[in-house]
Design an enzyme around this catalytic site. Structure first.
Site, PDB file in Angstrom:
ATOM      1  N   GLY A 110      90.317   2.684  27.814  1.00 59.60           N
ATOM      2  CA  GLY A 110      89.594   2.352  29.039  1.00 59.60           C
ATOM      3  C   GLY A 110      89.627   3.470  30.060  1.00 59.60           C
ATOM      4  N   ASP A 132      88.642   0.977  36.603  1.00 63.21           N
ATOM      5  CA  ASP A 132      87.928   2.164  37.075  1.00 63.21           C
ATOM      6  C   ASP A 132      88.085   3.408  36.201  1.00 63.21           C
ATOM      7  OD1 ASP A 132      90.562   2.854  37.655  1.00 63.21           O
ATOM      8  OD2 ASP A 132      90.382   2.200  39.742  1.00 63.21           O
ATOM      9  N   ARG A 160      96.355   3.102  16.792  1.00 68.85           N
ATOM     10  CA  ARG A 160      97.372   2.079  17.093  1.00 68.85           C
ATOM     11  C   ARG A 160      97.283   0.914  16.117  1.00 68.85           C
ATOM     12  NH1 ARG A 160      97.262   2.838  22.933  1.00 68.85           N
ATOM     13  NH2 ARG A 160      96.486   4.964  23.170  1.00 68.85           N
ATOM     14  N   ASP A 207      98.517  -3.013  21.040  1.00 66.68           N
ATOM     15  CA  ASP A 207      97.663  -1.854  21.327  1.00 66.68           C
ATOM     16  C   ASP A 207      98.506  -0.668  21.787  1.00 66.68           C
ATOM     17  OD1 ASP A 207      97.894  -3.847  23.520  1.00 66.68           O
ATOM     18  OD2 ASP A 207      97.042  -2.247  24.736  1.00 66.68           O
TER      19      ASP A 207
HETATM   20  P1  AMP Z   1      97.907  -0.677  29.059  1.00 65.83           P
HETATM   21  O1  AMP Z   1      98.534  -1.888  29.680  1.00 65.83           O
HETATM   22  O2  AMP Z   1      98.076   0.564  29.878  1.00 65.83           O
HETATM   23  O3  AMP Z   1      98.284  -0.492  27.634  1.00 65.83           O
HETATM   24  O4  AMP Z   1      96.341  -0.930  29.093  1.00 65.83           O
HETATM   25  C1  AMP Z   1      95.713  -1.973  28.403  1.00 65.83           C
HETATM   26  C2  AMP Z   1      94.231  -1.711  28.347  1.00 65.83           C
HETATM   27  O5  AMP Z   1      93.700  -1.590  29.669  1.00 65.83           O
HETATM   28  C3  AMP Z   1      93.842  -0.443  27.631  1.00 65.83           C
HETATM   29  O6  AMP Z   1      92.664  -0.715  26.939  1.00 65.83           O
HETATM   30  C4  AMP Z   1      93.620   0.538  28.743  1.00 65.83           C
HETATM   31  O7  AMP Z   1      92.728   1.557  28.385  1.00 65.83           O
HETATM   32  C5  AMP Z   1      93.024  -0.357  29.826  1.00 65.83           C
HETATM   33  N1  AMP Z   1      93.264   0.155  31.185  1.00 65.83           N
HETATM   34  C6  AMP Z   1      94.425   0.207  31.863  1.00 65.83           C
HETATM   35  N2  AMP Z   1      94.246   0.744  33.085  1.00 65.83           N
HETATM   36  C7  AMP Z   1      92.934   1.045  33.195  1.00 65.83           C
HETATM   37  C8  AMP Z   1      92.105   1.617  34.219  1.00 65.83           C
HETATM   38  N3  AMP Z   1      92.594   1.997  35.402  1.00 65.83           N
HETATM   39  N4  AMP Z   1      90.793   1.768  33.949  1.00 65.83           N
HETATM   40  C9  AMP Z   1      90.267   1.381  32.778  1.00 65.83           C
HETATM   41  N5  AMP Z   1      90.983   0.840  31.785  1.00 65.83           N
HETATM   42  C10 AMP Z   1      92.295   0.666  31.981  1.00 65.83           C
HETATM   43 MG    MG Z   2      97.893   0.991  26.371  1.00 63.28          MG
END
Ligand code: AMP
Ligand code: MG
Length: 519
Positions: free
Chosen positions: A103, A136, A201, A275
């Protein structure tokens, strides 16, 4: 800057999303979508890791160049780069969350270095992608410093991990509500370039399985094996059940080793969603992780998980096994037999138990695991949790010849009570007797113990101090930590302050003992 040799085999060998537009959507039957990093207004280089740069055959002059800054801020592409975001799904806190994906991470391509090793380059915080959902695509300075320094620290501790090349301020600001309590504020945006042989992953396989896209599931499995587990192809036939089983077994075993390392150094990942589980058994996605100060198996740094503490220190092996179950489920369509899958998952448990015992023996400076040692280790862990004891300092002090409760004075956060003193004195006497059974001299044991028990870890409060300074424009502590954490097992003169136990002010401070997923 020297030119980099790109060989983008992931995208060459795997199906792409046919849509090129950068709009948020469900992406079917594809491993990735082409998307470019968002341009930034005023990039400045905050820090780079010379060691990580070496993996790409780059030196300090290269890293200080204009081209490096433009490339790793996302403002320019080098010849051979083909940027893309990866599609994956995952179980978050035990529930299937559907499509997640990169993301806010954008892969630039894969460098093949002079030794023939492949390193995928990925910018984290490089703007929105088709997988950004409602967010974002950006990352803030504090979370980027945490990812940058911890990746490098873990590598030098000998823990399998993705790496971090650079930390770049973009000139932009973004609003974040750190504790989700209505106190939102602007924070500086940064981009970290991370490196890994692969960013695939567990969730990369789960998404295809969940959608019944078995053709793509098989393709991703075959390509992952071809690129990263080629040694298995010497033993097993391509696309055979035996090959997939051997591969799953290796993934599970690598995961076991990684968790044993986390337990050894006192690392709590904090968000072990599927993930965030690397198919290579690397520590990946540094979010609300933390380091044990006082040894407490119940502790998690992640306030988002404070109710159930699913991802607490003492639970990490069980959760990793649960995650391996999910991977096994995802691969079932390729294997279609339950018994060998169960055998692999059972093997996870026995293997973890054996490796944990061996790891504990090494922390205690014992040459082998003998009968009765398990009880000795478990008694110790109970004692460590009984009186708040700094885990890192305790194991360094344990390497001394003469041991009494007083030896550990500097490691205690509480004054030991009488029943503890009695029990610990007994334990130390049993341990000293056990040590004498080994045919090894004191100096060798001391050296062996200090080679597995780090003196410098990336303590939560040190991270926060470095962040506070960086937010004032002072990168000195980030760079000091980067250097000192390169030799975590070696006492370094003038660096005692980076080995000190947590000061009292940090006990309950946001960023030190409490972190959220806001990043
Ligand atoms: P995480 O908890 O960091 O493993 O994130 C889980 C999911 O949310 C993943 O698909 C990330 O790419 C997405 N994600 C986390 N923060 C953001 C952000 N600020 N903008 C877009 N996607 C995000
Ligand atoms: Mg992640």
């Amino acid at each position: 800057m020297k030119s980099l040799n790109f060989d983008n085999r992931f995208i060459r060998d795997l199906p792409a999303d046919p849509i090129k537009e950068n709009s948020r959507r469900q992406v079917h039957k594809a491993c990735y979508s082409f998307v470019e990093p968002t341009k930034v207004s005023a990039p400045s280089l905050l820090s780079f890791s010379k060691d990580a740069a070496n993996l790409l055959d780059l030196d300090s002059d290269d890293c200080n160049s204009e081209t490096f800054l433009n490339t790793f801020s996302g403002n320019a592409l080098l010849d051979g780069m083909q940027p893309y975001a990866m599609c994956y799904g995952g179980h978050q806190f035990g529930n299937w969350a559907g499509q997640l994906g990169d993301g806010r991470a954008i892969n630039l391509g894969e460098v093949k270095n002079q030794s023939g090793d492949y390193w995928a380059l990925q910018l984290k915080g490089a703007g929105p992608t088709p997988y950004s959902r409602t967010a974002d695509g950006l990352a803030v300075l504090r979370s980027s410093i945490r990812e940058y320094l911890c990746s490098e620290a873990m590598h030098h501790l000998g823990v399998p991990t993705t790496r971090a090349l650079s930390l770049i301020n973009t000139g932009e600001q973004v609003m974040r509500d750190i504790m989700y309590d209505g106190n939102a504020a602007y924070e500086p945006c940064t981009v970290v370039c991370r490196l890994s042989p692969s960013f695939v992953r567990f969730g990369s396989f789960q998404i295809f399985s969940a959608r019944n896209e078995h053709e793509q599931l098989k393709q991703l499995a075959d390509v992952t094996i071809k690129h990263h587990f080629a040694h298995l192809l010497e033993q097993f036939e391509e696309s055979s059940t035996e090959l997939y089983l051997a591969w799953l077994n290796e993934v599970c075993q690598r995961t076991v080793s990684m968790i044993v390392d986390w337990m050894r150094v006192g690392f709590v990942h904090g968000v072990m969603n599927t993930d965030n589980m690397s198919i290579l058994g690397l520590t990946i996605d540094y979010g609300p992780y933390g380091w044990l100060d006082d040894f407490n198996p119940e502790w998690t740094p992640n306030t988002t998980d404070s109710q159930h503490r699913r991802y607490r220190y003492g639970q990490q092996a069980n959760v990793a096994l649960w995650n391996c179950y999910q991977l096994a489920n995802a691969l079932y369509p390729l294997i279609e037999q339950t018994e060998p899958l169960e055998a692999i998952l059972n093997e996870f448990q026995s293997s973890y138990q054996n490796q944990w015992l061996a790891m504990m023996a090494s922390k205690l400076g014992l040459e082998n695991v003998e009968e009765g040692d398990q009880e000795l280790f478990e008694r110790l862990e109970t004692l460590l949790a009984q009186t708040e004891t700094d885990m890192t300092l305790f194991y360094r002090l344990l390497a001394n010849d003469e041991l009494s409760v007083d030896t550990f004075e500097n490691a205690y956060y509480q004054t030991p009570e009488n029943d503890y003193i009695e029990a610990m004195t007994n334990w130390l006497s049993d341990y000293s007797l056990r040590r004498e059974l080994d045919d090894i001299d004191n100096q060798t044991r001391f050296n062996n113990m200090n080679a597995v028990n780090p003196l410098y870890v990336f303590r939560n409060y040190l991270a926060q101090q470095a962040i506070d300074k960086a937010e004032q424009g002072d990168m000195s502590m980030v760079n000091e930590l980067l250097e000192v954490l390169k030799k975590p097992y070696t006492e370094q003169s003038g660096k005692q302050h980076l080995a000190a136990k947590r000061p009292d002010w940090a006990r309950t401070k946001v960023g030190c003992s409490m972190l959220s997923c806001s990043s």
